[in-house]
Write an enzyme that holds these catalytic residues in place. Structure first.
Site, PDB file in Angstrom:
ATOM      1  N   LYS A  80      -8.811  13.279   4.873  1.00 45.45           N
ATOM      2  CA  LYS A  80      -7.868  12.151   4.809  1.00 45.45           C
ATOM      3  C   LYS A  80      -6.898  12.328   5.966  1.00 45.45           C
ATOM      4  O   LYS A  80      -6.869  13.382   6.589  1.00 45.45           O
ATOM      5  CB  LYS A  80      -7.112  12.141   3.479  1.00 45.45           C
ATOM      6  CG  LYS A  80      -6.573  13.534   3.083  1.00 45.45           C
ATOM      7  CD  LYS A  80      -5.935  13.560   1.717  1.00 45.45           C
ATOM      8  CE  LYS A  80      -6.901  13.639   0.554  1.00 45.45           C
ATOM      9  NZ  LYS A  80      -7.124  12.377  -0.159  1.00 45.45           N
ATOM     10  N   ARG A  81      -6.098  11.300   6.270  1.00 46.20           N
ATOM     11  CA  ARG A  81      -5.114  11.477   7.324  1.00 46.20           C
ATOM     12  C   ARG A  81      -4.187  12.646   7.003  1.00 46.20           C
ATOM     13  O   ARG A  81      -3.950  12.955   5.835  1.00 46.20           O
ATOM     14  CB  ARG A  81      -4.290  10.193   7.500  1.00 46.20           C
ATOM     15  CG  ARG A  81      -5.010   9.123   8.297  1.00 46.20           C
ATOM     16  CD  ARG A  81      -5.366   9.565   9.703  1.00 46.20           C
ATOM     17  NE  ARG A  81      -4.204   9.701  10.539  1.00 46.20           N
ATOM     18  CZ  ARG A  81      -3.744   8.760  11.347  1.00 46.20           C
ATOM     19  NH1 ARG A  81      -4.365   7.601  11.460  1.00 46.20           N
ATOM     20  NH2 ARG A  81      -2.658   8.978  12.073  1.00 46.20           N
ATOM     21  N   LYS A 117     -15.030   7.887  -3.317  1.00 43.78           N
ATOM     22  CA  LYS A 117     -16.272   8.153  -2.581  1.00 43.78           C
ATOM     23  C   LYS A 117     -16.898   9.465  -3.056  1.00 43.78           C
ATOM     24  O   LYS A 117     -18.112   9.554  -3.272  1.00 43.78           O
ATOM     25  CB  LYS A 117     -16.002   8.198  -1.068  1.00 43.78           C
ATOM     26  CG  LYS A 117     -15.623   6.834  -0.508  1.00 43.78           C
ATOM     27  CD  LYS A 117     -14.933   6.879   0.857  1.00 43.78           C
ATOM     28  CE  LYS A 117     -14.232   5.531   1.104  1.00 43.78           C
ATOM     29  NZ  LYS A 117     -13.246   5.568   2.192  1.00 43.78           N
ATOM     30  N   HIS A 135       0.804  -1.229   0.000  1.00 36.94           N
ATOM     31  CA  HIS A 135       0.000   0.000   0.000  1.00 36.94           C
ATOM     32  C   HIS A 135       0.835   1.275   0.000  1.00 36.94           C
ATOM     33  O   HIS A 135       0.296   2.354   0.237  1.00 36.94           O
ATOM     34  CB  HIS A 135      -0.924   0.051   1.218  1.00 36.94           C
ATOM     35  CG  HIS A 135      -1.934  -1.044   1.266  1.00 36.94           C
ATOM     36  ND1 HIS A 135      -3.230  -0.883   0.804  1.00 36.94           N
ATOM     37  CD2 HIS A 135      -1.853  -2.316   1.712  1.00 36.94           C
ATOM     38  CE1 HIS A 135      -3.902  -2.010   0.989  1.00 36.94           C
ATOM     39  NE2 HIS A 135      -3.087  -2.897   1.538  1.00 36.94           N
ATOM     40  N   LYS A 160       0.265  14.384   1.395  1.00 37.91           N
ATOM     41  CA  LYS A 160      -1.111  14.626   0.953  1.00 37.91           C
ATOM     42  C   LYS A 160      -1.380  16.123   0.729  1.00 37.91           C
ATOM     43  O   LYS A 160      -2.388  16.516   0.173  1.00 37.91           O
ATOM     44  CB  LYS A 160      -2.097  14.050   1.964  1.00 37.91           C
ATOM     45  CG  LYS A 160      -2.042  12.521   2.057  1.00 37.91           C
ATOM     46  CD  LYS A 160      -3.000  12.000   3.107  1.00 37.91           C
ATOM     47  CE  LYS A 160      -2.862  10.512   3.381  1.00 37.91           C
ATOM     48  NZ  LYS A 160      -3.511   9.650   2.376  1.00 37.91           N
ATOM     49  N   THR A 208      -8.838   6.303  -1.686  1.00 36.03           N
ATOM     50  CA  THR A 208     -10.174   5.735  -1.876  1.00 36.03           C
ATOM     51  C   THR A 208     -11.233   6.798  -1.590  1.00 36.03           C
ATOM     52  O   THR A 208     -12.357   6.705  -2.075  1.00 36.03           O
ATOM     53  CB  THR A 208     -10.407   4.515  -0.963  1.00 36.03           C
ATOM     54  OG1 THR A 208      -9.944   4.829   0.360  1.00 36.03           O
ATOM     55  CG2 THR A 208      -9.674   3.300  -1.472  1.00 36.03           C
TER      56      THR A 208
HETATM   57  C1  26Q Z   1       3.303   1.286  10.807  1.00 26.94           C
HETATM   58  C2  26Q Z   1       4.168   1.096  11.876  1.00 26.94           C
HETATM   59  C3  26Q Z   1       3.737   1.261  13.170  1.00 26.94           C
HETATM   60  C4  26Q Z   1       2.422   1.599  13.407  1.00 26.94           C
HETATM   61  C5  26Q Z   1       1.557   1.765  12.342  1.00 26.94           C
HETATM   62  C6  26Q Z   1       1.992   1.618  11.050  1.00 26.94           C
HETATM   63  C7  26Q Z   1       1.063   1.851   9.923  1.00 26.94           C
HETATM   64  C8  26Q Z   1      -0.298   1.738  10.090  1.00 26.94           C
HETATM   65  C9  26Q Z   1      -1.159   1.995   9.047  1.00 26.94           C
HETATM   66  C10 26Q Z   1       1.549   2.208   8.675  1.00 26.94           C
HETATM   67  C11 26Q Z   1       0.674   2.464   7.636  1.00 26.94           C
HETATM   68  C12 26Q Z   1      -0.696   2.361   7.821  1.00 26.94           C
HETATM   69  C13 26Q Z   1      -1.671   2.665   6.790  1.00 26.94           C
HETATM   70  C14 26Q Z   1      -1.401   2.919   5.532  1.00 26.94           C
HETATM   71  C15 26Q Z   1      -2.469   3.276   4.587  1.00 26.94           C
HETATM   72  O1  26Q Z   1      -3.600   3.507   4.981  1.00 26.94           O
HETATM   73  N1  26Q Z   1      -2.173   3.359   3.283  1.00 26.94           N
HETATM   74  C16 26Q Z   1      -3.194   3.729   2.319  1.00 26.94           C
HETATM   75  O2  26Q Z   1      -3.822   2.554   1.840  1.00 26.94           O
HETATM   76  C17 26Q Z   1      -4.930   2.864   1.023  1.00 26.94           C
HETATM   77  C18 26Q Z   1      -5.608   1.570   0.656  1.00 26.94           C
HETATM   78  O3  26Q Z   1      -4.844   0.871  -0.275  1.00 26.94           O
HETATM   79  C19 26Q Z   1      -4.505   3.647  -0.194  1.00 26.94           C
HETATM   80  O4  26Q Z   1      -5.660   4.036  -0.895  1.00 26.94           O
HETATM   81  C20 26Q Z   1      -3.720   4.894   0.213  1.00 26.94           C
HETATM   82  O5  26Q Z   1      -3.193   5.532  -0.923  1.00 26.94           O
HETATM   83  C21 26Q Z   1      -2.583   4.503   1.159  1.00 26.94           C
HETATM   84  O6  26Q Z   1      -1.931   5.665   1.652  1.00 26.94           O
END
Ligand code: 26Q
Length: 800
Positions: free
Chosen positions: A527-528, A639, A338, A533, A635
């Site tokens: 978004k986050r 929406k 991702h 972003k 995503t």
């Molecule tokens: C990593 C290490 C420690 C704690 C947490 C994490 C962590 C947690 C969540 C690292 C990344 C995430 C989430 C990533 C994420 O949401 N990526 C997004 O995924 C979507 C679905 O595929 C894409 O549409 C987005 O582009 C992408 O940013």
């Protein structure tokens, strides 16, 4: 047409009252919102229990797939489940007769067991799979505290624990007889499964999201102990519960590393044990056909430890030889990436891993040795790039390498993202295993993201298309194009959009204390919060528009409200600084009478799935402005498109496919592309742009010229430096804000200007909806099912 379960009103009311009487000594007319929610949900859980059991049986008859994910951002269940069961209006009316307004369930907490896109994708996938009768179950963690709640104090983000089960969790069912034991070097705990039903729309099938909760081995009995034993038992209980206590916000660094490893191993080991145990009890200890019976999808590298864990169980507990076990694992697992950025790939220190799960670490070493031996023997590119492929190097475990080596297929989440994986991030892997790489462009479920969140538009679409079949076949939306020049239809579209904007305005007024005129254009970025972003770029563009309005330029500027929603990782100072900056801009703009009839800026607090549902249906302009080549897919963009907003965005992630489907002419694409950035990256000089462009200088310098206060934190100065000097680990303006600035503002102003011609604008919006069919997660899941998992649909239909 959706058929509902046989809704028996008298029986329904009877069970509801019985539950309320037993649990709370209340009736429908005296119960609180939470009591009603528990009673209603539990009643419905009773209604579905038979179908749920039967579905589980069906799933075991053929090959099934499992989605392993550290996050499932499911949001609020009640409205979604009523919709799936086809009883929304029956229940609404019945409760109303008893004086209860179903809308009061808006108070019910979201299950926010995810950070953002990746977690929400997992939730959409489960919805799409079950609705299409695909045997797919989810495995994850039942965090006691979900993603933190956000408040602003003096414009700055403050986090608060999200105790989402405080008033009960009626949609989960604990399966105490299916717990398993998880062993760490220094600790043993129980993993207790809590099952949530994933209810298919217009089908009898119900799949399962199984979330594991950590508990101490010994039941804690506070009466049975003397003082010292009591304290020790309590400490042990806490240490066990720590494992599933809290969802880590992404970017959370340093502290909590060991706990994060424990979380990952905890739910992966529990899930693998669960699958293997059930396999053995049904089919015996023959594992030869294991990969013909199960496919496991790894949602990013977070659950990668499932690969060595499956091997460990085969080898240690069932005497399978290592190389056979490795072969079986490789055939069972697949990995979805991702992220674009190489530096974001997950890595763990060997020593840390060895200390927490020594036997699993040994298995990883064996896999690494197998890789080295095999690739050395193969020679050529395999051998040449061996250093790149190694799972263990520099005392570090490279989880992506483990995931790739231990999987059959590797996929990206949008075309451009998959191309970047193939040509850059995972280039060497692609060279040796081109047949392993696939693209699976993300999608969203139209049940939640249109039918549920925008019922008026949903009904209008059903009327125009002559059926509501789009709810399970989104390609049918294409039929809307026929109406793109029909003024009556466009009028109706605009009325609904204005209605939605009015509802959102009322909500924002209630919760944020800011009034927005529903006649304004609604330009929304949700978004986050991340530098890539570029919420910061949006903020600077708003300031530019503000100053130019004050200077008497932009004479025909159509009033616009700029709305933001975002959470920043608690330790991500720059992101927090950007939130503060936008809130300062809001303060300035909203209190300036000279522009109050032209501009409004709002940063909503505690953006989450339920807030998103209110925002996406009310947007005119969808902001998707990440630096080209940084957003894997996105995503949220889908929406908004589905709900009839135009995209103001860069040529990045799924935006590329969105404009291919809906037409460039119906969206607003701007900015440097990946190839452009590739060419200029070594010469890019933001300082030159800053010095030669007075508008840019003016807006950027508000950070340091006293226009705004950062509460004495120095963060505004750091943001200024980040653009012009580079700070900490990044070069100056790492995300090319200044490069894209002018074109961005011009494009934004063009969109705002185009809104003047309301029919022309509504036409663009309708065309966007009409071409959103391909972005249904039903399509995505169908592709995973056919091209990766090789699973078939189970028998569906036949209503309850
Ligand atoms: C990593 C290490 C420690 C704690 C947490 C994490 C962590 C947690 C969540 C690292 C990344 C995430 C989430 C990533 C994420 O949401 N990526 C997004 O995924 C979507 C679905 O595929 C894409 O549409 C987005 O582009 C992408 O940013």
């Amino acid at each position: 047409m959706l058929q509902s379960i046989n809704f028996n009103k008298d029986k329904f009311v009877y069970f509801l009252n019985e539950y309320l009487k037993l649990e709370y000594q209340k009736t429908i007319s005296t119960a609180t919102v939470y009591e009603m929610h528990n009673a209603l949900s539990k009643t419905l859980m009773g209604d579905i229990s038979e179908s749920w059991k039967k579905s589980e049986e069906k799933n075991w008859r053929k090959k099934q797939a499992f989605y392993f994910s550290a996050e499932f951002l499911v949001g609020r269940a009640i409205f979604n489940n009523l919709l799936a069961m086809g009883i929304t209006s029956d229940v609404t009316d019945t409760l109303k007769e008893h004086g209860f307004d179903i809308n009061s369930f808006e108070e019910i907490e979201d299950a926010a067991l995810g950070n953002g896109g990746l977690g929400r994708l997992a939730a959409c996938f489960l919805d799409s799979a079950v609705t299409q009768n695909y045997p797919l179950n989810g495995y994850g963690i039942r965090y006691k505290y979900g993603l933190f709640k956000q408040r602003f104090e003096d414009g700055m983000q403050v986090e608060e624990a999200d105790n989402w089960t405080k008033h009960g969790d009626p949609w989960s069912c604990a399966k105490l007889d299916e717990e398993v034991i998880i062993e760490f070097a220094d600790q043993r705990v129980r993993a207790v499964p809590y099952d949530m039903p994933i209810i298919g729309y217009d089908t009898k099938n119900i799949n399962t999201l199984r979330l594991w909760q950590a508990e101490p081995i010994e039941e804690f009995d506070f009466k049975a102990f003397n003082n010292q034993e009591y304290i020790e038992a309590l400490a042990e209980k806490n240490r066990a519960e720590d494992i599933s206590r809290v969802l880590y916000p992404n970017d959370s660094n340093e502290e909590g590393k060991i706990l994060r490893i424990k979380q990952q191993y905890f739910f992966c080991s529990a899930s693998i044990q669960d699958i293997v145990r059930k396999h053995v009890s049904r089919f015996g200890k023959d594992f030869e056909n294991f990969p013909e019976k199960y496919a496991i999808q790894l949602n990013d590298t977070h659950p990668t430890v499932a690969i060595p864990e499956l091997i460990r169980i085969f080898v240690d507990e069932y005497e399978v030889d290592f190389s056979t076990a490795l072969k079986l694992a490789k055939k069972t697992f697949n990995y979805t990436n991702h992220t674009v950025m190489q530096e974001a790939l997950e890595k763990w220190n060997c020593e840390l891993y060895r200390r927490v799960i020594p036997r699993v670490f040994e298995i990883i070493k064996l896999i690494n040795e197998d890789l080295i031996e095999t690739y050395t023997e193969k020679g050529g590119k395999f051998k040449e790039n061996l250093e790149v492929f190694k799972i263990i190097k520099d005392d570090t475990i490279h989880m992506a390498n483990l995931a790739i080596y231990g999987s059959t297929y590797i996929n990206g989440v949008a075309e451009i993202h998959t191309e970047i994986l193939k040509t850059s991030t995972l280039k060497e892997w692609y060279e040796i295993r081109p047949e392993s790489f696939q693209n699976k462009t993300n999608g969203i479920t139209q049940r939640r993201w249109l039918a549920l969140c925008n019922p008026k538009y949903g009904k209008m679409i059903s009327r125009l298309l002559g059926s509501d079949s789009w709810v399970t076949n989104l390609d049918l939306l294409k039929g809307l194009e026929e109406f793109k020049d029909d003024k009556k239809v466009l009028d109706r579209f605009m009325r609904i959009k204005t209605d939605n904007k009015r509802q959102l305005s009322a909500y924002i007024e209630k919760y944020e204390g800011i009034k927005i005129n529903p006649d304004f254009i609604f330009d929304i970025q949700i978004k986050r919060l991340h530098e890539y972003k570029r919420q910061f770029l949006n903020a600077l563009s708003i300031l530019d528009i503000y100053f130019r309005l004050k200077d008497g330029e932009l004479m025909n500027f159509r009033p616009t409200a700029f709305i933001f929603g975002a959470k920043s990782a608690p330790g991500y100072d720059r992101a927090k600084g950007i939130i503060k900056f936008i809130n300062e801009i809001a303060e300035l703009v909203n209190n300036d009478e000279e522009v109050s009839n032209k501009l409004k800026v709002v940063f909503v607090q505690n953006y989450n799935v339920s807030y998103a549902e209110k925002l996406v249906c009310a947007a005119d302009i969808s902001e998707q402005i990440s630096t080209a080549g940084t957003e894997a897919s996105g995503t949220g963009n889908m929406k908004f498109m589905l709900n009839g907003a135009v995209t103001l965005g860069t040529y990045d992630g799924a935006n590329v496919e969105i404009v291919r489907e809906a037409g460039f002419e119906n969206n607003y694409i701007f900015g440097a592309r990946v190839e452009d950035l590739e060419r200029i990256k070594d010469f890019y000089d933001p300082v030159e742009i800053y010095n030669s462009n007075p508008r840019i200088k003016r807006v950027l310098d508000t950070l340091i010229d006293g226009t705004f206060e950062d509460g004495g934190t120095g963060i505004f100065k750091e943001l200024h430096d980040a653009i012009l000097k580079g700070a900490s680990w990044h070069k100056a303006d790492h995300y090319y804000l200044l490069l894209d600035f002018e074109e961005y503002v011009d494009t934004k102003l063009q969109a705002i200007k185009d809104y003047e011609n309301s029919y022309e604008f509504a036409r663009k919006c309708l065309i966007n909806t009409a071409n959103a069919g391909i972005f249904s997660s039903d399509r995505t899941i169908d592709q995973y099912a056919k091209e990766i998992w090789n699973i078939k649909k189970v028998q569906g239909k036949k209503i309850y």
